[in-house]
Write a protein that holds these residues in place. Structure first.
Motif, short mmCIF file in Angstrom:
data_model
loop_
_atom_site.label_atom_id
_atom_site.label_comp_id
_atom_site.label_asym_id
_atom_site.label_seq_id
_atom_site.Cartn_x
_atom_site.Cartn_y
_atom_site.Cartn_z
N ARG A 96 0.84 -1.21 0.00
CA ARG A 96 0.00 0.00 0.00
C ARG A 96 0.87 1.25 0.00
N TYR A 97 1.93 1.24 0.77
CA TYR A 97 2.83 2.40 0.84
C TYR A 97 3.46 2.68 -0.52
N HIS A 98 3.99 1.65 -1.17
CA HIS A 98 4.65 1.86 -2.46
C HIS A 98 3.65 2.31 -3.52
N HIS A 99 2.44 1.77 -3.49
CA HIS A 99 1.43 2.17 -4.47
C HIS A 99 1.05 3.64 -4.28
N LEU A 100 0.78 4.05 -3.04
CA LEU A 100 0.38 5.44 -2.80
C LEU A 100 1.52 6.41 -3.06
N SER A 101 2.76 5.98 -2.82
CA SER A 101 3.91 6.83 -3.14
C SER A 101 3.98 7.11 -4.64
N GLN A 102 3.71 6.06 -5.45
CA GLN A 102 3.73 6.25 -6.90
C GLN A 102 2.58 7.15 -7.35
N VAL A 103 1.42 6.99 -6.73
CA VAL A 103 0.28 7.86 -7.06
C VAL A 103 0.62 9.31 -6.77
N SER A 153 1.53 14.81 -8.36
CA SER A 153 2.12 16.09 -7.96
C SER A 153 2.53 16.93 -9.17
N LEU A 154 2.77 16.30 -10.31
CA LEU A 154 3.24 17.01 -11.49
C LEU A 154 2.10 17.49 -12.37
N LEU A 155 0.85 17.15 -12.02
CA LEU A 155 -0.28 17.45 -12.89
C LEU A 155 -1.07 18.64 -12.39
N ALA A 156 -1.75 19.29 -13.32
CA ALA A 156 -2.69 20.36 -12.96
C ALA A 156 -4.06 19.76 -12.70
N GLY A 157 -4.93 20.55 -12.16
CA GLY A 157 -6.25 20.06 -11.85
C GLY A 157 -7.00 19.57 -13.07
N GLY A 158 -7.64 18.40 -12.96
CA GLY A 158 -8.41 17.82 -14.06
C GLY A 158 -7.64 16.88 -14.94
N PHE A 176 -3.91 10.32 -15.29
CA PHE A 176 -2.76 9.45 -15.57
C PHE A 176 -3.17 8.02 -15.24
N CYS A 177 -2.42 7.07 -15.78
CA CYS A 177 -2.70 5.64 -15.56
C CYS A 177 -1.55 5.03 -14.76
N LEU A 178 -1.92 4.15 -13.86
CA LEU A 178 -0.94 3.45 -13.04
C LEU A 178 -1.44 2.03 -12.79
N LYS A 179 -0.69 1.07 -13.27
CA LYS A 179 -1.04 -0.35 -13.10
C LYS A 179 -2.46 -0.65 -13.57
N GLY A 180 -2.78 -0.08 -14.75
CA GLY A 180 -4.06 -0.39 -15.36
C GLY A 180 -5.24 0.39 -14.84
N ARG A 181 -5.03 1.31 -13.92
CA ARG A 181 -6.14 2.11 -13.37
C ARG A 181 -5.91 3.57 -13.71
N ALA A 182 -7.01 4.28 -14.00
CA ALA A 182 -6.93 5.71 -14.34
C ALA A 182 -7.24 6.54 -13.11
N TYR A 183 -6.47 7.62 -12.92
CA TYR A 183 -6.65 8.54 -11.80
C TYR A 183 -6.74 9.96 -12.34
N GLN A 184 -7.56 10.77 -11.69
CA GLN A 184 -7.71 12.17 -12.08
C GLN A 184 -7.25 13.06 -10.93
#
Length: 456
Positions: free
Chosen positions: A412-419, A424-429, A432-440
């Motif tokens: 869980r720690y390593h996954h949330l660290s990658q998230v 942190s590099l993105l603007a609002g909205g 990005f994809c990480l391990k097959g899941r999309a996050y906004q």
């Protein structure tokens, strides 16, 4: 007749001998709008209407609420409003001023009117009485009434602090509450006086964020302390943070006893002498625990139940009432160290019996029948054994699961660290994809405000 005295709470710090102590009452109390201590109700009502801005209805509600409180206080003895306030019983803990209202619709008006009386320095409440009622917006109300440029500067600096606005409100409230309950001006606030407010609030669960169980163990005033230090209100060498000021070494025996404000001088001296004799055979932690049991959980509570108690002879009725209070903590929960307290009290009485034979001139006057019957402690060994068995059972049940728990937490720690690293590099909205899941990436008003003020 035995002499009864009030003992101030004095707590140590390793910085400059810094001690928490209430500020002495000034010879000339703060009077931002003149001396209204003996003023008539009509005069006070006129002042209230003129101090705070607002609509005609808001001014009417404030003035009417203050009138209701003052008319209630007129029925009690006293030469001024402060004495009548104390005679009325409203200066005691757990006595909200809303009880003065004759009908539910008047409670809000009474609360606002009382806050106005406090802000005008007509009445000085005790801290526990002050926190018995929730005064919404008290910091701003107090600030408006004072007309103090230094206090205005404090509020400006608080607002410039890069923290959540809720902490700004808490910082102003802490200073306003300390000045109100200690009846001092902003220029007279000292580290010792503010520490006294902090410790009293912490000990009674009166933090700004909550009261009772929610606030137990929390120290208020952290932002206020930093701002007061930064603007030069505290002497040079004072710790820059409240956390640093609270760090303390071992307390002396006097400090261990005086933190509970024992009122009877003779019993206080007895408890000090008893702890001094026992200190030769106890380490500091055990001595601290013994003082909590004997002074805090036993005698201080006995004095609360029977203020005139002058010796150790407790009748069955008083012992029964104390025993009931011992079972329940301040937050309403069940107390688990009851047996430890009972053992300490019983040993205290039996020690006095034994020592009186050797030194009657020192101990004999305090010898009294032990109020704790032997039956209260019967079966102690068996209960200890059952407690240890339950602890061992919990260990045996959970130990095989420890590797699975560690592995889950690491994943869980390593996954949330990658998230966090990607987001942190993105603007609002943006997504990005990480391990097959999309996050906004979500961008809130709080983050926008932090960025405007140079935060991250």
């Amino acid at each position: 007749m035995a002499q009864v005295v009030e003992v101030a709470t004095v707590l140590p710090s390793r910085f400059l001998g810094l001690r928490a102590a209430p500020a002495p009452l000034p010879a000339l109390p703060p009077r931002p709008h003149g001396d209204l201590a003996r003023a008539g109700i009509d005069e006070i009502e006129a002042v209230i209407r003129g101090v705070w801005p607002g609509s005609r209805d808001a001014k009417r509600r404030r003035a009417r609420g203050a009138r209701l409180v003052l008319e209630h206080l007129e029925g009690f003895a006293g030469e001024d409003w402060q004495q009548r306030w104390e005679s009325s019983g409203l200066n005691e803990p757990a006595r909200p001023v809303g009880a003065v209202a004759r009908k539910p619709s008047e409670r809000d008006e009474v609360t606002v009117g009382t806050a106005c009386l406090f802000s005008l320095r007509i009445i000085r409440p005790s801290l526990r009485a002050f926190r018995s009622t929730r005064f919404l917006g008290y910091g701003q109300r107090f600030l408006t009434a004072q007309h103090d440029p230094a206090l205005d500067e404090f509020w400006r600096r608080v607002q410039e602090s890069r923290v959540h606005p809720l902490h700004h409100v808490a910082g102003l409230f802490d200073v306003a509450a300390a000045l109100t309950t200690e009846s001092i001006a902003f220029a007279d606030i000292t580290p010792e006086a503010f520490l006294h407010y902090v410790w009293e609030s912490r000990d009674h669960g009166l933090c700004f964020k909550g009261r009772g169980k929610q606030a137990r163990g929390l120290f208020p005033g952290q932002l206020a302390w930093q701002v007061l230090h930064a603007m030069g209100q505290f002497p040079a060498g004072t710790p820059a943070t409240l956390r640093a000021a609270l760090l303390s070494g071992q307390r002396t025996l006097e400090e261990l006893v005086d933190r509970y404000q024992v009122r009877h001088r003779g019993v206080r001296a007895l408890l000090l002498a008893y702890l001094e004799r026992r200190s030769a055979e106890l380490d500091y932690s055990t001595l601290d625990q013994l003082s909590r049991s004997l002074v805090g959980l036993f005698w201080a509570k006995v004095e609360d139940l029977a203020p005139g108690q002058a010796d150790l002879r407790l009748d069955a009725e008083l012992y029964g009432r104390w025993r009931e209070t011992l079972d329940t903590r301040r937050d309403g929960g069940r107390r688990h160290e009851v047996e430890r307290v009972l053992r300490s009290v019983r040993a205290f009485y039996l020690d006095l019996h034994s020592w009186a034979v050797e030194e009657p001139e020192r101990w004999a006057q305090w010898v009294a029948p032990c109020p704790v019957p032997a039956s209260e402690l019967r079966g102690l060994t068996a209960r200890r054994r059952r407690t240890k068995e339950r602890m061992d059972d919990r260990v045996r049940l959970r130990q095989p699961l420890l590797p699975a728990l560690v592995a889950h937490l690491e994943d869980r720690y390593h996954h949330l660290s990658q998230v966090l690293q990607h987001a942190s590099l993105l603007a609002g909205g943006e997504t990005f994809c990480l391990k097959g899941r999309a996050y906004q990436r979500i961008w809130t008003e709080a983050e926008e405000r932090r960025q405007r003020h140079g935060g991250h």
